[in-house]
Design a protein around this motif. Sequence first.
Motif, short mmCIF file in Angstrom:
data_model
loop_
_atom_site.label_atom_id
_atom_site.label_comp_id
_atom_site.label_asym_id
_atom_site.label_seq_id
_atom_site.Cartn_x
_atom_site.Cartn_y
_atom_site.Cartn_z
N GLY A 110 0.81 -1.22 0.00
CA GLY A 110 0.00 0.00 0.00
C GLY A 110 0.84 1.26 0.00
O GLY A 110 0.37 2.32 -0.37
N THR A 111 2.10 1.14 0.42
CA THR A 111 3.03 2.27 0.45
C THR A 111 4.34 1.94 -0.24
O THR A 111 4.84 2.71 -1.04
CB THR A 111 3.33 2.68 1.91
OG1 THR A 111 2.10 2.95 2.58
CG2 THR A 111 4.22 3.91 1.96
N ASP A 112 4.90 0.77 0.11
CA ASP A 112 6.22 0.36 -0.36
C ASP A 112 6.14 -0.94 -1.17
O ASP A 112 5.26 -1.77 -0.95
CB ASP A 112 7.17 0.09 0.82
CG ASP A 112 7.36 1.31 1.69
OD1 ASP A 112 7.52 2.42 1.14
OD2 ASP A 112 7.37 1.15 2.93
N PHE A 113 7.10 -1.09 -2.08
CA PHE A 113 7.31 -2.37 -2.74
C PHE A 113 8.22 -3.19 -1.84
O PHE A 113 9.27 -2.70 -1.42
CB PHE A 113 7.92 -2.17 -4.13
CG PHE A 113 6.97 -1.49 -5.07
CD1 PHE A 113 5.99 -2.21 -5.73
CD2 PHE A 113 7.04 -0.12 -5.26
CE1 PHE A 113 5.09 -1.59 -6.58
CE2 PHE A 113 6.14 0.52 -6.11
CZ PHE A 113 5.16 -0.22 -6.77
N VAL A 114 7.81 -4.38 -1.50
CA VAL A 114 8.52 -5.21 -0.54
C VAL A 114 9.14 -6.40 -1.27
O VAL A 114 8.43 -7.16 -1.93
CB VAL A 114 7.59 -5.69 0.58
CG1 VAL A 114 8.35 -6.52 1.60
CG2 VAL A 114 6.88 -4.51 1.25
N LEU A 115 10.46 -6.53 -1.15
CA LEU A 115 11.15 -7.69 -1.71
C LEU A 115 10.89 -8.86 -0.77
O LEU A 115 11.13 -8.77 0.43
CB LEU A 115 12.64 -7.42 -1.84
CG LEU A 115 13.03 -6.21 -2.69
CD1 LEU A 115 14.55 -6.07 -2.74
CD2 LEU A 115 12.47 -6.31 -4.08
N THR A 116 10.36 -9.94 -1.30
CA THR A 116 10.00 -11.10 -0.48
C THR A 116 10.99 -12.23 -0.71
O THR A 116 11.46 -12.43 -1.84
CB THR A 116 8.58 -11.58 -0.80
OG1 THR A 116 8.48 -11.90 -2.19
CG2 THR A 116 7.55 -10.49 -0.46
#
Length: 152
Positions: A110-116
Amino acid sequence: MKISEMKASLAGVEAVNFRLPDGSYLPAHFHVTEVGLVNKHFIDCGGVERRETAANFQLWEAGDYDHRLAPRKFLHILALSEKILGSEDLDIEVEYQQQTIGKFGLMFDGTDFVLTPRQTACLAQDACGIPSHQLALPQLQVAGCAPGGGCC
């Protein structure tokens, strides 16, 4: 995350931020150095032929601390990459240089792109000869501590 999801997410943010699995952020001056099409054609240990296709983003940082990749510029890069990626709504994998090149999945919170994190796995567990109970992670045993005992 699929390419269409990334485009929709970019349209709704003011800044592009990538967060690593440990919660730290990529430096704000990162670059997208490559957008590529990755085709993997392989055979698993059970003899089954498989194919995977993904869009690959390579993220990199240099000493140009004033660089900022705006969402609109990222959308432009994605538009340019359509001649390589085609129109298929591919899953995205991300490469980022750490001690070695790390390969990650991607989600948006919703705010950041998260590397999973990504994990390897046996795709032919029934054919590889390892009993299924050995494929589970071992339980840690702490002296004097039992499950439900409140000490762990």
